[in-house]
Design a protein around this motif. Structure first.
Motif, PDB file in Angstrom:
ATOM      1  N   THR A 139      19.676 -13.079   1.167  1.00 32.07           N
ATOM      2  CA  THR A 139      20.310 -14.334   0.796  1.00 32.07           C
ATOM      3  C   THR A 139      19.690 -15.475   1.602  1.00 32.07           C
ATOM      4  N   ARG A 140      19.814 -16.677   1.068  1.00 28.12           N
ATOM      5  CA  ARG A 140      19.260 -17.832   1.783  1.00 28.12           C
ATOM      6  C   ARG A 140      19.984 -18.028   3.116  1.00 28.12           C
ATOM      7  N   GLU A 141      21.272 -17.791   3.137  1.00 27.84           N
ATOM      8  CA  GLU A 141      22.043 -17.948   4.377  1.00 27.84           C
ATOM      9  C   GLU A 141      21.511 -17.012   5.465  1.00 27.84           C
ATOM     10  N   THR A 142      21.285 -15.749   5.094  1.00 29.98           N
ATOM     11  CA  THR A 142      20.759 -14.793   6.066  1.00 29.98           C
ATOM     12  C   THR A 142      19.349 -15.182   6.487  1.00 29.98           C
ATOM     13  N   PHE A 143      18.530 -15.622   5.538  1.00 24.44           N
ATOM     14  CA  PHE A 143      17.155 -16.032   5.857  1.00 24.44           C
ATOM     15  C   PHE A 143      17.145 -17.120   6.918  1.00 24.44           C
ATOM     16  N   GLU A 144      18.016 -18.095   6.789  1.00 29.58           N
ATOM     17  CA  GLU A 144      18.036 -19.189   7.756  1.00 29.58           C
ATOM     18  C   GLU A 144      18.499 -18.709   9.136  1.00 29.58           C
ATOM     19  N   ARG A 145      19.350 -17.685   9.170  1.00 28.61           N
ATOM     20  CA  ARG A 145      19.762 -17.121  10.453  1.00 28.61           C
ATOM     21  C   ARG A 145      18.619 -16.416  11.169  1.00 28.61           C
ATOM     22  N   ILE A 146      17.792 -15.717  10.394  1.00 30.99           N
ATOM     23  CA  ILE A 146      16.744 -14.896  11.022  1.00 30.99           C
ATOM     24  C   ILE A 146      15.400 -15.597  11.105  1.00 30.99           C
ATOM     25  N   LEU A 147      15.275 -16.783  10.522  1.00 33.75           N
ATOM     26  CA  LEU A 147      13.980 -17.460  10.501  1.00 33.75           C
ATOM     27  C   LEU A 147      13.382 -17.637  11.896  1.00 33.75           C
ATOM     28  N   PRO A 148      14.175 -17.987  12.924  1.00 33.71           N
ATOM     29  CA  PRO A 148      13.570 -18.093  14.259  1.00 33.71           C
ATOM     30  C   PRO A 148      12.957 -16.784  14.757  1.00 33.71           C
ATOM     31  N   LEU A 149      13.536 -15.649  14.384  1.00 31.27           N
ATOM     32  CA  LEU A 149      12.941 -14.356  14.754  1.00 31.27           C
ATOM     33  C   LEU A 149      11.637 -14.142  14.002  1.00 31.27           C
ATOM     34  N   LEU A 150      11.667 -14.416  12.702  1.00 34.90           N
ATOM     35  CA  LEU A 150      10.491 -14.161  11.874  1.00 34.90           C
ATOM     36  C   LEU A 150       9.328 -15.059  12.264  1.00 34.90           C
ATOM     37  N   THR A 151       9.620 -16.301  12.621  1.00 35.17           N
ATOM     38  CA  THR A 151       8.531 -17.208  13.006  1.00 35.17           C
ATOM     39  C   THR A 151       8.019 -16.925  14.416  1.00 35.17           C
ATOM     40  N   THR A 152       8.734 -16.112  15.173  1.00 38.19           N
ATOM     41  CA  THR A 152       8.203 -15.620  16.446  1.00 38.19           C
ATOM     42  C   THR A 152       7.223 -14.485  16.218  1.00 38.19           C
ATOM     43  N   MET A 153       7.523 -13.612  15.258  1.00 39.99           N
ATOM     44  CA  MET A 153       6.656 -12.462  14.985  1.00 39.99           C
ATOM     45  C   MET A 153       5.514 -12.798  14.046  1.00 39.99           C
ATOM     46  N   GLY A 154       5.673 -13.837  13.215  1.00 35.38           N
ATOM     47  CA  GLY A 154       4.663 -14.149  12.206  1.00 35.38           C
ATOM     48  C   GLY A 154       4.349 -15.622  12.121  1.00 35.38           C
ATOM     49  N   ARG A 155       3.205 -15.941  11.528  1.00 35.58           N
ATOM     50  CA  ARG A 155       2.768 -17.333  11.365  1.00 35.58           C
ATOM     51  C   ARG A 155       3.337 -17.933  10.079  1.00 35.58           C
ATOM     52  N   ARG A 156       3.192 -17.210   8.980  1.00 35.51           N
ATOM     53  CA  ARG A 156       3.618 -17.722   7.677  1.00 35.51           C
ATOM     54  C   ARG A 156       4.724 -16.822   7.146  1.00 35.51           C
ATOM     55  N   VAL A 157       5.877 -17.407   6.874  1.00 32.74           N
ATOM     56  CA  VAL A 157       7.059 -16.655   6.472  1.00 32.74           C
ATOM     57  C   VAL A 157       7.502 -17.140   5.098  1.00 32.74           C
ATOM     58  N   LEU A 158       7.637 -16.206   4.166  1.00 33.36           N
ATOM     59  CA  LEU A 158       7.975 -16.535   2.779  1.00 33.36           C
ATOM     60  C   LEU A 158       9.298 -15.888   2.398  1.00 33.36           C
ATOM     61  N   HIS A 159      10.278 -16.708   2.007  1.00 33.64           N
ATOM     62  CA  HIS A 159      11.524 -16.178   1.448  1.00 33.64           C
ATOM     63  C   HIS A 159      11.262 -15.825  -0.014  1.00 33.64           C
ATOM     64  N   THR A 160      11.326 -14.536  -0.322  1.00 34.25           N
ATOM     65  CA  THR A 160      10.883 -14.056  -1.635  1.00 34.25           C
ATOM     66  C   THR A 160      12.000 -13.952  -2.655  1.00 34.25           C
ATOM     67  N   GLY A 161      13.251 -14.116  -2.217  1.00 35.69           N
ATOM     68  CA  GLY A 161      14.378 -13.969  -3.133  1.00 35.69           C
ATOM     69  C   GLY A 161      15.362 -12.943  -2.615  1.00 35.69           C
ATOM     70  N   ASP A 162      15.983 -12.219  -3.539  1.00 41.09           N
ATOM     71  CA  ASP A 162      17.021 -11.265  -3.178  1.00 41.09           C
ATOM     72  C   ASP A 162      16.456 -10.044  -2.461  1.00 41.09           C
ATOM     73  N   LEU A 163      17.360  -9.279  -1.833  1.00 40.65           N
ATOM     74  CA  LEU A 163      16.996  -8.029  -1.186  1.00 40.65           C
ATOM     75  C   LEU A 163      16.189  -7.150  -2.145  1.00 40.65           C
ATOM     76  N   GLY A 164      15.070  -6.632  -1.680  1.00 43.51           N
ATOM     77  CA  GLY A 164      14.182  -5.792  -2.491  1.00 43.51           C
ATOM     78  C   GLY A 164      12.966  -6.520  -3.006  1.00 43.51           C
ATOM     79  N   SER A 165      13.061  -7.850  -3.148  1.00 43.90           N
ATOM     80  CA  SER A 165      11.932  -8.600  -3.704  1.00 43.90           C
ATOM     81  C   SER A 165      10.728  -8.578  -2.771  1.00 43.90           C
ATOM     82  N   ALA A 166      10.969  -8.608  -1.470  1.00 42.24           N
ATOM     83  CA  ALA A 166       9.848  -8.587  -0.523  1.00 42.24           C
ATOM     84  C   ALA A 166       9.108  -7.267  -0.583  1.00 42.24           C
TER      85      ALA A 166
END
Length: 317
Positions: A139-166
């Motif tokens: 969900t977008r809400e969850t993505f915004e919560r974890i974005l600081p973690l993801l941008t620490t581990m990665g350079r380019r972070v893409l929200h792909t949609g619902d669970l499973g889409s990635a």
């Protein structure tokens, strides 16, 4: 946010290292005692079980070699589900099956938590520097919560949609990378057989319409002879097998992927499942008697970009 990390292998260990290097409070778990000790020496704390890790953390990341391994960690005895609840997040960073991550994610959500599939792409050398790409399905809400973690581990972070889409997009990109690897192996072998200088051939491909990320990385370790990209034939076969399952569920009749599966099955039968994946070229070297080697190429890839803050990639609309 206190973070748990399960799976300290070639990719997971580097992603976890980025979290530690950037000051995060990280607990770890791995079957290998030496890896646990090595990360404890870097400042991580070691958990006794997935349940204990989930109990102590807001978010737990899994980065494991197979869907079965992830299932054991999530729903097995003393698994993450035992301690799952409101406010807690499970992030699946393994390359896994869309249907399986949805199945496990549904259990996490039913227990009050949030679930994310967030596989990475770009090679171990970029995982080591925090410059790898990350896909995130949630969900977008969850993505915004974890974005600081993801941008620490990665350079380019893409929200792909619902669970499973990635997970779907990850196996699509791994299919393309495998097709590139096989075609690079064939191209370099033909260049050798045709009497071309392989250093010149490498540059001709690199500056032309035939170039690719795989050529710029894996062709170099092929020509060096190490063939070391910290990725093995069994993992390639798993990934393109997952891609085939996605295609089958979608009713898309593929032609190239079934052939690629047979090529890697043959490679495993000849050289072993833990052989480095670029050594798929050995099938051609053996068939032709050619040695596809050239001087001046590195034995392994090193990311020459400095670590930089990550950011969200926004698709054009």
């Amino acid at each position: 946010m206190r973070i748990g990390f399960v799976g300290l292998g070639n990719v997971g260990g580097k992603l976890c290292g980025s979290l530690l290097r950037n000051g995060h409070d990280v607990g770890v778990l791995d079957l290998d005692a030496q890896k646990r000790a090595a990360f404890a020496a870097k400042g991580a704390w070691v958990a006794d079980s997935p349940a204990a890790l989930m109990e102590a953390c807001e978010a737990v990341i899994t980065c494991l070699p197979s869907p079965a391994a992830s299932a054991a960690v999530v729903e097995g005895e003393n698994g993450l589900l035992t301690a799952m609840g409101p406010g807690k997040i499970w992030l699946e960073m393994s390359t896994t099956d869309e249907a399986e991550v949805k199945r496990l994610g549904a259990k996490v959500i039913a227990a009050g938590g949030a679930a994310v599939d967030c596989p990475v792409s770009g090679g171990c050398h970029r995982a080591a520097t925090g410059n790898i790409a990350i896909f995130a399905g949630c969900t977008r809400e969850t993505f915004e919560r974890i974005l600081p973690l993801l941008t620490t581990m990665g350079r380019r972070v893409l929200h792909t949609g619902d669970l499973g889409s990635a997970s779907v997009l990850k196996v699509i990109t791994n299919f393309l990378a495998t097709a590139n690897l096989i075609s690079c192996a064939e191209a370099l072998t033909v260049a050798k057989g045709a009497g071309m200088d392989l250093n010149t051939a490498f540059e001709a491909i690199r500056i032309s319409s035939g170039n690719s990320f795989v050529h710029e990385t894996e062709s170099q370790v092929i020509l060096n002879g190490s063939r070391d990209i910290s990725f093995t034939m069994d993992l390639v076969l798993k990934d393109i097998g997952l891609f085939q399952e996605v295609a089958d569920r979608a009713g898309v009749p593929l032609e190239m992927n079934p052939l690629m599966i047979e090529i890697f099955r043959d490679g495993i039968a000849r050289f072993g499942e833990r052989e480095f994946s670029p050594n798929i070229i050995k099938r051609l070297e053996e068939a032709t008697g050619l040695s596809v080697l050239a001087p001046g190429f590195p034995p392994e890839m090193v990311d020459d970009e400095p670590e930089a803050p990550g950011y969200e990639v926004v698709p054009p609309r």
